[in-house]
Motif scaffolding. Sequence first.
Motif, PDB file in Angstrom:
ATOM      1  N   PRO A 242       1.126  -1.454   0.033  1.00 42.59           N
ATOM      2  CA  PRO A 242       0.019   0.199  -0.084  1.00 42.59           C
ATOM      3  C   PRO A 242       0.736   1.425  -0.332  1.00 42.59           C
ATOM      4  N   SER A 243       0.156   1.548  -0.605  1.00 41.27           N
ATOM      5  CA  SER A 243       1.279   3.621  -0.321  1.00 41.27           C
ATOM      6  C   SER A 243      -0.654   4.922  -0.158  1.00 41.27           C
ATOM      7  N   LEU A 244       0.236   5.286   0.848  1.00 35.66           N
ATOM      8  CA  LEU A 244      -0.837   6.153   1.240  1.00 35.66           C
ATOM      9  C   LEU A 244      -0.510   7.767   0.033  1.00 35.66           C
ATOM     10  N   ASP A 259      -2.145  -6.416 -10.217  1.00 36.43           N
ATOM     11  CA  ASP A 259      -2.948  -5.392 -11.040  1.00 36.43           C
ATOM     12  C   ASP A 259      -2.686  -4.135 -10.087  1.00 36.43           C
ATOM     13  N   LEU A 260      -2.259  -1.999 -10.180  1.00 33.71           N
ATOM     14  CA  LEU A 260      -2.540  -1.793  -9.279  1.00 33.71           C
ATOM     15  C   LEU A 260      -3.807  -1.846  -9.610  1.00 33.71           C
ATOM     16  N   ASP A 286       3.596  -2.755  -6.092  1.00 33.44           N
ATOM     17  CA  ASP A 286       4.425  -1.983  -5.361  1.00 33.44           C
ATOM     18  C   ASP A 286       4.336  -0.310  -6.081  1.00 33.44           C
ATOM     19  N   PRO A 287       2.790  -0.026  -5.999  1.00 28.87           N
ATOM     20  CA  PRO A 287       2.495   1.262  -6.160  1.00 28.87           C
ATOM     21  C   PRO A 287       3.106   2.776  -5.544  1.00 28.87           C
ATOM     22  N   TRP A 288       3.502   4.121  -5.825  1.00 31.80           N
ATOM     23  CA  TRP A 288       3.991   5.024  -4.937  1.00 31.80           C
ATOM     24  C   TRP A 288       3.133   6.467  -5.702  1.00 31.80           C
ATOM     25  N   LEU A 289       2.086   6.471  -4.876  1.00 29.62           N
ATOM     26  CA  LEU A 289       1.237   7.959  -5.484  1.00 29.62           C
ATOM     27  C   LEU A 289       1.674   9.530  -4.915  1.00 29.62           C
ATOM     28  N   PHE A 298       5.477   2.714 -10.081  1.00 31.83           N
ATOM     29  CA  PHE A 298       5.506   1.334  -9.464  1.00 31.83           C
ATOM     30  C   PHE A 298       6.486   0.622 -10.699  1.00 31.83           C
ATOM     31  N   ALA A 299       6.329  -0.498 -10.282  1.00 28.59           N
ATOM     32  CA  ALA A 299       6.655  -1.431 -10.812  1.00 28.59           C
ATOM     33  C   ALA A 299       6.371  -2.494 -11.819  1.00 28.59           C
TER      34      ALA A 299
END
Length: 314
Positions: A242-244, A259-260, A286-289, A298-299
């Motif tokens: 997760p990414s907050l 999937d993202l 691996d998402p980061w927003l 992401f990867a």
Amino acid sequence: MVPRAELFRVFVCGVLAIGCGRVGYDPRSDAVDASLVTFDAAPIDARVEPSDAALDAPSVVEDDAGGPLARVTFATPVRIDALSSETPDVDPCLTPDELAIYFASDRAGSRDLYVSRRESLDAPWSAPAPIAELNTTAANETDPWISPDERTLYFTTNASGTNAIWVARRASADVPFEAPTMVALDVANACCATLSSDELTMMFSAVGPLDLYVVTRASVDAPWSASVAMTSLNTIDDESNPSLSELVVFDRGAADVRDLWIADLATSETRVVGGTDVNTASDERDPWLADGPGRLYFASSRLGQHDLYVAERN
């Protein structure tokens, strides 16, 4: 715009009622009902067959529906060539100004932590440098989360024999990290931590199949609360990484093909991340927003192995 730390803590404190930020409060003293951690939405998930395990699945808005997240889409992702190697590169996490990126890579023979920097958003990334004081050859170091001032780094390692979240601190961003310590949690196989900027709320993945959990604490020196499953997001698939931000992004799927996904804590909407070629038949994870929300990092294994990508928001 409400900062990510405040938005998420309002959600956790208001919905979970586990005493965030109260002076003198012992977050481990109150038992928390995991069923409280849910969005006010119908339990529908079009990606899984109905089963007892999926009764608490989140509300999923189909791609042709008009929920607020339908407008959160991204342009065609671009591979970050300067950070790519001949081995997998994964787990991006950036500082709020997006001028430093921490990630994990196998380029030295085992999965280790690296950092790269740039002078501006238009400048090239520097050659990735290993975080030598935290990397080991006997274990894997993955899933970095860096604090806005770059003085605190959470990461995952299997040095103890199973995955666990560790934390390392330092006096400034210009000096090495001190020896890390394991984060005390009440669930097994914890990984992939993401925190609010004040480090008082942490979301992570644990157990297996992987699910998302949240913990809080009253101060950075206080113990973490009992882990509460994010039943509004968890399904019979793996949910991880997760990414907050103003929104929560995470990956969902099987162990090797994910999937993202994106969730809005304010509106209870959850959906696959939209855009051109963001999710493919390959593995996206691996998402980061960025705040805004802006760029999505992401990867993806779309070229045969995992590389780091960035996509601009439409």
